[in-house]
Design a protein around this motif. Structure first.
Motif, PDB file in Angstrom:
ATOM      1  N   TYR A   1       0.935  -1.326  -0.036  1.00 56.12           N
ATOM      2  CA  TYR A   1      -0.101  -0.048  -0.074  1.00 56.12           C
ATOM      3  C   TYR A   1       0.965   1.184   0.066  1.00 56.12           C
ATOM      4  O   TYR A   1       0.617   2.135  -0.838  1.00 56.12           O
TER       5      TYR A   1
ATOM      6  N   PRO B   1      -5.989  -1.626  10.163  1.00 57.85           N
ATOM      7  CA  PRO B   1      -7.020  -0.891  10.351  1.00 57.85           C
ATOM      8  C   PRO B   1      -6.784   0.487  10.210  1.00 57.85           C
ATOM      9  O   PRO B   1      -7.932   1.424   9.739  1.00 57.85           O
TER      10      PRO B   1
ATOM     11  N   SER C   1      -7.069   0.993   6.370  1.00 64.83           N
ATOM     12  CA  SER C   1      -8.102   0.209   5.854  1.00 64.83           C
ATOM     13  C   SER C   1      -8.931   0.693   4.670  1.00 64.83           C
ATOM     14  O   SER C   1      -9.020   0.197   3.432  1.00 64.83           O
ATOM     15  N   SER C   2      -9.522   2.041   4.790  1.00 65.30           N
ATOM     16  CA  SER C   2     -10.394   2.415   3.839  1.00 65.30           C
ATOM     17  C   SER C   2      -9.532   3.003   2.616  1.00 65.30           C
ATOM     18  O   SER C   2      -9.938   2.669   1.426  1.00 65.30           O
ATOM     19  N   GLN C   3      -8.278   3.511   2.856  1.00 61.31           N
ATOM     20  CA  GLN C   3      -7.530   3.722   1.690  1.00 61.31           C
ATOM     21  C   GLN C   3      -6.986   2.500   0.863  1.00 61.31           C
ATOM     22  O   GLN C   3      -7.117   2.473  -0.416  1.00 61.31           O
TER      23      GLN C   3
ATOM     24  N   ASN D   1      -8.774   0.006   0.577  1.00 58.48           N
ATOM     25  CA  ASN D   1      -9.689  -0.871  -0.087  1.00 58.48           C
ATOM     26  C   ASN D   1     -10.106   0.018  -1.239  1.00 58.48           C
ATOM     27  O   ASN D   1     -10.742  -0.546  -2.114  1.00 58.48           O
ATOM     28  N   ASN D   2      -9.970   1.385  -1.051  1.00 59.36           N
ATOM     29  CA  ASN D   2     -10.023   2.089  -2.263  1.00 59.36           C
ATOM     30  C   ASN D   2      -9.213   2.054  -3.834  1.00 59.36           C
ATOM     31  O   ASN D   2      -9.755   2.197  -4.708  1.00 59.36           O
TER      32      ASN D   2
ATOM     33  N   LYS E   1     -11.775  -5.100  -6.934  1.00 60.51           N
ATOM     34  CA  LYS E   1     -12.759  -4.702  -5.966  1.00 60.51           C
ATOM     35  C   LYS E   1     -14.212  -5.036  -6.541  1.00 60.51           C
ATOM     36  O   LYS E   1     -14.530  -4.216  -7.549  1.00 60.51           O
TER      37      LYS E   1
ATOM     38  N   ARG F   1     -14.541  -8.561  -2.239  1.00 61.87           N
ATOM     39  CA  ARG F   1     -15.188  -7.541  -1.551  1.00 61.87           C
ATOM     40  C   ARG F   1     -14.240  -6.367  -0.688  1.00 61.87           C
ATOM     41  O   ARG F   1     -14.566  -5.307  -0.798  1.00 61.87           O
ATOM     42  N   GLU F   2     -13.566  -6.963   0.045  1.00 60.30           N
ATOM     43  CA  GLU F   2     -12.617  -6.144   0.838  1.00 60.30           C
ATOM     44  C   GLU F   2     -11.319  -6.798   1.190  1.00 60.30           C
ATOM     45  O   GLU F   2     -11.301  -7.962   1.325  1.00 60.30           O
TER      46      GLU F   2
ATOM     47  N   ASN G   1      -9.899  -7.316   4.971  1.00 57.69           N
ATOM     48  CA  ASN G   1     -10.463  -6.846   6.002  1.00 57.69           C
ATOM     49  C   ASN G   1      -9.324  -6.309   7.078  1.00 57.69           C
ATOM     50  O   ASN G   1      -8.270  -6.435   6.843  1.00 57.69           O
ATOM     51  N   ASN G   2      -9.527  -6.013   8.390  1.00 58.14           N
ATOM     52  CA  ASN G   2      -8.688  -5.587   9.471  1.00 58.14           C
ATOM     53  C   ASN G   2      -7.614  -6.449   9.713  1.00 58.14           C
ATOM     54  O   ASN G   2      -6.634  -5.745  10.429  1.00 58.14           O
TER      55      ASN G   2
END
Length: 181
Positions: free
Chosen positions: A16, A117, A120-122, A124-125, A130, A147-148, A150-151
């Motif tokens: 990431y 965590p 996580s948002s960034q 998954n973007n 996805k 889907r994603e 996860n944490n």
């Protein structure tokens, strides 16, 4: 290394952070192909490898490989391969300043103990494929919607009957489109 589980998750964190820096510095759109590959719209441009080495202590080794000065003609027969030279149509790209930023970011985040965590948002973007149909080959072959992450850093795939969570690094590919007559 005190926490081997964290070190496993750090592979994803390193992917990431590398993708983020390549996007910010080179102005190219990047994606993460779980768990450790970095893609553009055209294919894979980088990958992260981690390994634990045990002697009297356990040490972590992290490698970053970036397809740099390779012409498209040289890699066109390698499935999904792409290079920065192909992205920019110019030769001899100096990646040293960007690698230095990547290494500094990795060390800073390792010392801070950043975990999934927090990103996580960034993450998954920019997750490749996805909400698309994928095939995951683990102990069995799973086909479903990605889907994603996860944490815990596990990949979540939704099938017709359940949510499947991949905990180990497995073979993930986009499901081929169905052929219609």
């Amino acid at each position: 290394i005190q926490d081997l589980e964290y070190f496993n998750r750090f592979t994803i964190i390193a992917a990431y952070l590398t993708a983020q820096i390549l996007t910010e510095q080179l102005k190219i759109k990047t994606y993460i192909k779980w768990p450790n590959d970095i893609w553009t719209d055209n294919g894979k441009i980088a990958g992260i490898l981690t390994q634990c080495v045990t002697s009297s202590k356990t040490h972590g080794v992290l490698g970053i490989g970036i397809n740099l000065n390779v012409q498209h003609d040289e890699i066109k027969n390698i499935e999904n391969a792409w290079s920065l030279e192909s992205c920019f149509k110019k030769k001899n790209i100096n990646l040293y300043p960007y690698l230095l930023k990547i290494v500094k970011q990795l060390l800073k985040n390792w010392e801070k103990g950043i975990d999934i965590p927090a990103i996580s948002s960034q993450l998954n973007n920019i997750l490749l494929w996805k909400n698309q149909l994928v095939v995951l080959e683990d102990k069995e072959k799973i086909t479903g919607i990605l889907r994603e992450v996860n944490n815990q850093g596990h990949l979540v795939i939704e099938t017709d009957t359940k949510h499947y969570t991949a905990k180990t690094f497995t073979n993930l590919r986009k499901h081929p489109p169905s052929q219609s007559n």
